[in-house]
Scaffold this motif. Structure first.
Motif, mmCIF file in Angstrom:
data_model
loop_
_atom_site.group_PDB
_atom_site.id
_atom_site.type_symbol
_atom_site.label_atom_id
_atom_site.label_comp_id
_atom_site.label_asym_id
_atom_site.label_seq_id
_atom_site.Cartn_x
_atom_site.Cartn_y
_atom_site.Cartn_z
ATOM 1 N N LEU A 252 0.973 -1.283 -0.126
ATOM 2 C CA LEU A 252 0.022 0.009 0.103
ATOM 3 C C LEU A 252 0.868 1.188 -0.087
ATOM 4 N N VAL A 253 0.740 2.047 -1.004
ATOM 5 C CA VAL A 253 1.725 3.321 -1.353
ATOM 6 C C VAL A 253 0.983 4.540 -0.917
ATOM 7 N N CYS A 254 1.459 5.235 -0.152
ATOM 8 C CA CYS A 254 0.875 6.687 0.358
ATOM 9 C C CYS A 254 0.969 7.331 -0.974
ATOM 10 N N GLN A 255 -0.411 7.980 -1.338
ATOM 11 C CA GLN A 255 -0.523 8.848 -2.554
ATOM 12 C C GLN A 255 -0.080 10.360 -2.506
ATOM 13 N N GLU A 256 0.142 10.724 -1.110
ATOM 14 C CA GLU A 256 0.591 12.100 -0.630
ATOM 15 C C GLU A 256 1.763 12.472 -1.354
ATOM 16 N N PRO A 257 1.776 13.831 -2.135
ATOM 17 C CA PRO A 257 3.073 14.308 -2.489
ATOM 18 C C PRO A 257 4.131 14.461 -1.306
ATOM 19 N N GLY A 258 5.430 13.974 -1.534
ATOM 20 C CA GLY A 258 6.318 14.349 -0.485
ATOM 21 C C GLY A 258 6.193 13.153 0.561
ATOM 22 N N CYS A 259 5.455 12.208 0.569
ATOM 23 C CA CYS A 259 5.483 11.047 1.410
ATOM 24 C C CYS A 259 5.879 9.712 0.681
ATOM 25 N N GLY A 260 4.955 9.274 0.203
ATOM 26 C CA GLY A 260 5.375 8.005 -0.648
ATOM 27 C C GLY A 260 5.870 6.639 0.092
ATOM 28 N N ARG A 261 5.257 6.629 1.545
ATOM 29 C CA ARG A 261 5.635 5.541 2.386
ATOM 30 C C ARG A 261 5.012 4.123 1.672
ATOM 31 N N LYS A 262 5.584 3.291 1.873
ATOM 32 C CA LYS A 262 5.246 1.924 1.135
ATOM 33 C C LYS A 262 4.854 0.913 2.429
ATOM 34 N N TYR A 263 3.595 0.615 2.622
ATOM 35 C CA TYR A 263 3.239 -0.516 3.798
ATOM 36 C C TYR A 263 3.091 -1.863 3.233
ATOM 37 N N PRO A 264 3.890 -2.840 3.654
ATOM 38 C CA PRO A 264 3.809 -4.132 3.085
ATOM 39 C C PRO A 264 2.488 -4.869 3.538
ATOM 40 N N VAL A 265 2.011 -5.675 2.733
ATOM 41 C CA VAL A 265 0.762 -6.430 2.721
ATOM 42 C C VAL A 265 1.208 -8.077 2.996
ATOM 43 N N VAL A 266 1.289 -8.274 4.198
ATOM 44 C CA VAL A 266 1.699 -9.897 4.476
ATOM 45 C C VAL A 266 0.778 -10.776 4.899
ATOM 46 N N GLU A 267 0.747 -11.948 4.127
ATOM 47 C CA GLU A 267 -0.359 -12.972 4.126
ATOM 48 C C GLU A 267 -1.710 -12.356 4.260
ATOM 49 N N ARG A 268 -1.832 -11.178 3.203
ATOM 50 C CA ARG A 268 -2.984 -10.488 2.907
ATOM 51 C C ARG A 268 -3.648 -9.454 4.159
ATOM 52 N N ILE A 269 -2.642 -9.434 5.100
ATOM 53 C CA ILE A 269 -2.970 -8.245 6.226
ATOM 54 C C ILE A 269 -2.021 -7.201 5.914
ATOM 55 N N PRO A 270 -2.455 -6.045 5.769
ATOM 56 C CA PRO A 270 -1.670 -4.641 5.593
ATOM 57 C C PRO A 270 -1.102 -4.370 7.069
ATOM 58 N N ASP A 271 0.172 -4.181 6.691
ATOM 59 C CA ASP A 271 1.087 -3.678 7.995
ATOM 60 C C ASP A 271 1.205 -2.091 7.930
ATOM 61 N N MET A 272 0.259 -1.532 8.694
ATOM 62 C CA MET A 272 -0.078 -0.189 8.420
ATOM 63 C C MET A 272 1.068 0.595 9.513
ATOM 64 N N ARG A 273 2.019 0.237 10.228
ATOM 65 C CA ARG A 273 2.712 0.820 11.152
ATOM 66 C C ARG A 273 3.717 1.393 10.185
#
Length: 80
Positions: free
Chosen positions: A38-59
């Protein structure tokens, strides 16, 4: 795969909280990339959150190591 209704409500925690809150009414939208990130769409952010075993890790600490990694170089599946 992450259901569309869940994608519509998930937000980048970095862009929706405290001092780092992005401007606007609906900051921190994320997009599903490679069915594994899951990739943040905010300009200047772009953090990439992994999805592991179909569970998003939003930390934030799960996303920060991937800040400098271009989207096309993200590993599939994500480590973890």
């Amino acid at each position: 795969m992450i259901p569309q209704d869940l994608l519509e409500i998930l937000r980048c925690p970095h862009c929706v909280t405290g001092e780092t809150r992005a401007a606007g009414e609906n900051p921190g939208r994320v997009a599903l990339v490679k069915e594994a990130w899951l990739v943040c769409q905010e300009p200047g952010c772009g953090r990439k959150y992994p999805v592991v075993e179909r569970i998003p890790d939003m930390r934030i600490e799960a996303a920060d190591p991937w800040l400098a990694t271009p989207v096309d170089r993200l590993p599939v599946p994500p480590p973890g």
